[in-house]
Design a protein around this motif. Structure first.
Motif, mmCIF file in Angstrom:
data_model
loop_
_atom_site.group_PDB
_atom_site.id
_atom_site.type_symbol
_atom_site.label_atom_id
_atom_site.label_comp_id
_atom_site.label_asym_id
_atom_site.label_seq_id
_atom_site.Cartn_x
_atom_site.Cartn_y
_atom_site.Cartn_z
ATOM 1 N N ARG A 1 1.008 -1.409 0.513
ATOM 2 C CA ARG A 1 0.016 -0.148 -0.161
ATOM 3 C C ARG A 1 0.861 1.262 0.157
ATOM 4 N N ASP A 2 1.881 1.075 0.324
ATOM 5 C CA ASP A 2 2.800 2.736 0.386
ATOM 6 C C ASP A 2 4.155 2.392 -0.453
ATOM 7 N N THR A 3 3.633 1.800 -1.588
ATOM 8 C CA THR A 3 4.526 1.958 -2.848
ATOM 9 C C THR A 3 3.552 3.212 -3.363
ATOM 10 N N ARG A 4 4.864 4.283 -3.666
ATOM 11 C CA ARG A 4 4.181 5.461 -4.561
ATOM 12 C C ARG A 4 4.885 5.336 -5.282
ATOM 13 N N VAL A 5 4.297 5.995 -6.780
ATOM 14 C CA VAL A 5 4.140 6.360 -7.771
ATOM 15 C C VAL A 5 4.557 7.459 -8.157
ATOM 16 N N LEU A 6 5.795 7.559 -9.604
ATOM 17 C CA LEU A 6 6.159 9.184 -10.077
ATOM 18 C C LEU A 6 4.944 9.740 -10.465
ATOM 19 N N THR A 7 4.374 11.534 -10.133
ATOM 20 C CA THR A 7 3.211 11.858 -10.383
ATOM 21 C C THR A 7 4.258 13.242 -11.037
ATOM 22 N N ILE A 8 3.667 13.725 -11.557
ATOM 23 C CA ILE A 8 4.287 15.322 -12.138
ATOM 24 C C ILE A 8 3.130 15.934 -13.151
ATOM 25 N N ASP A 9 2.580 16.943 -12.528
ATOM 26 C CA ASP A 9 1.360 17.448 -12.973
ATOM 27 C C ASP A 9 0.163 16.625 -13.695
#
Length: 254
Positions: free
Chosen positions: A44-52
């Motif tokens: 659940r605490d995996t993160r995803v690269l997010t831009i705009d």
């Protein structure tokens, strides 16, 4: 392709986290159905690269080779001294780089790149030829201009980048992969997903997740495998298994 509930991470933080890793890279070839199942089981605490607000980004590469495909053949036949020259473009931001990856007699891999003109990404400029020549000389090859390097294959895909929690490594998820030869012939693989994990000294979380689903690392190169899929007259020793099992069954003419 990634679950919508993952928390975002910015590019600067992702780069800082990844810089702490001693990288061990592994590639996996999955069907889109397998990929959805695996990614739905991420911690659940995996993160995803997010831009705009976006989590998937368009990539494009143009590979350069000699008329007799020296770069391809050196890789297909497993030669110790080999090279790969391409432009890599981040289409969403109109940024491009010329990258040269070489492997010498001691199997040491060197990958370097320089900024490149986005609008000229499908051709080698004089500066690009000089840059390539400097990198190829240690391999005992002729200058790039003498090799008559030319655009041979283009690849396009959408990439999502994940960061596992607690130093569990990061991964890229590439989908909607398409290839295009210099003559305009195209091939799409809408049912294919390539996951590449980049972990530290211990096995990454996503590696273990993939293994639990019975998915093991594969030998795949977007350039080598793509060219072999579109040119069956070429030797494909290194990629025969992945071609038969994963690529060709999902491929369609574009």
């Amino acid at each position: 392709m990634t679950p919508p509930t993952l928390a975002p991470i910015g590019l600067d933080e992702l780069v800082a986290e990844a810089a702490l890793l001693t990288r061990v890279d592994r590639k996996y070839v999955l069907s889109s159905v397998e990929a959805e199942t695996v990614l739905a089981a991420l911690p659940r605490d995996t993160r995803v690269l997010t831009i705009d607000g976006r989590t998937a980004f368009a990539y494009e590469s143009h590979y350069f080779d000699t008329p007799d495909l020296l770069s391809y053949r050196l890789a297909a036949l497993g030669r110790r001294r080999r090279f790969k020259l391409r432009t890599r473009s981040y289409v969403d931001t109109a940024a491009a780089f010329l990258e040269l990856k070489t492997r010498g007699a001691r199997s040491t891999t060197v990958k370097e790149r320089i900024e490149y003109d986005f609008d000229a990404r499908d051709a080698l400029s004089p500066d690009g030829l000089e840059y390539a020549s400097e990198g190829l000389r240690p391999l005992g090859l002729a200058d790039a201009s003498e090799l008559e390097l030319q655009a041979t294959l283009a690849t396009r895909y959408r990439r999502t980048t994940l960061l596992a929690p607690d130093g569990g490594g990061r991964a890229t998820v590439d989908a909607a992969l398409a290839w295009e030869l210099a003559d305009g012939t195209r091939m799409r693989t809408p049912g294919l997903v390539i996951i590449e994990t980049k972990s530290g000294l211990r096995t990454g979380d996503l590696d273990r997740l993939l293994w639990r689903h019975g998915i093991r690392p594969s030998s795949i190169s977007k350039y080598g495998t793509g060219l072999a899929a579109m040119r069956p007259d070429l030797p494909s020793n290194k990629w025969t298994r992945v071609l038969r099992r994963s690529v060709l069954p999902t491929a369609t003419a574009a």
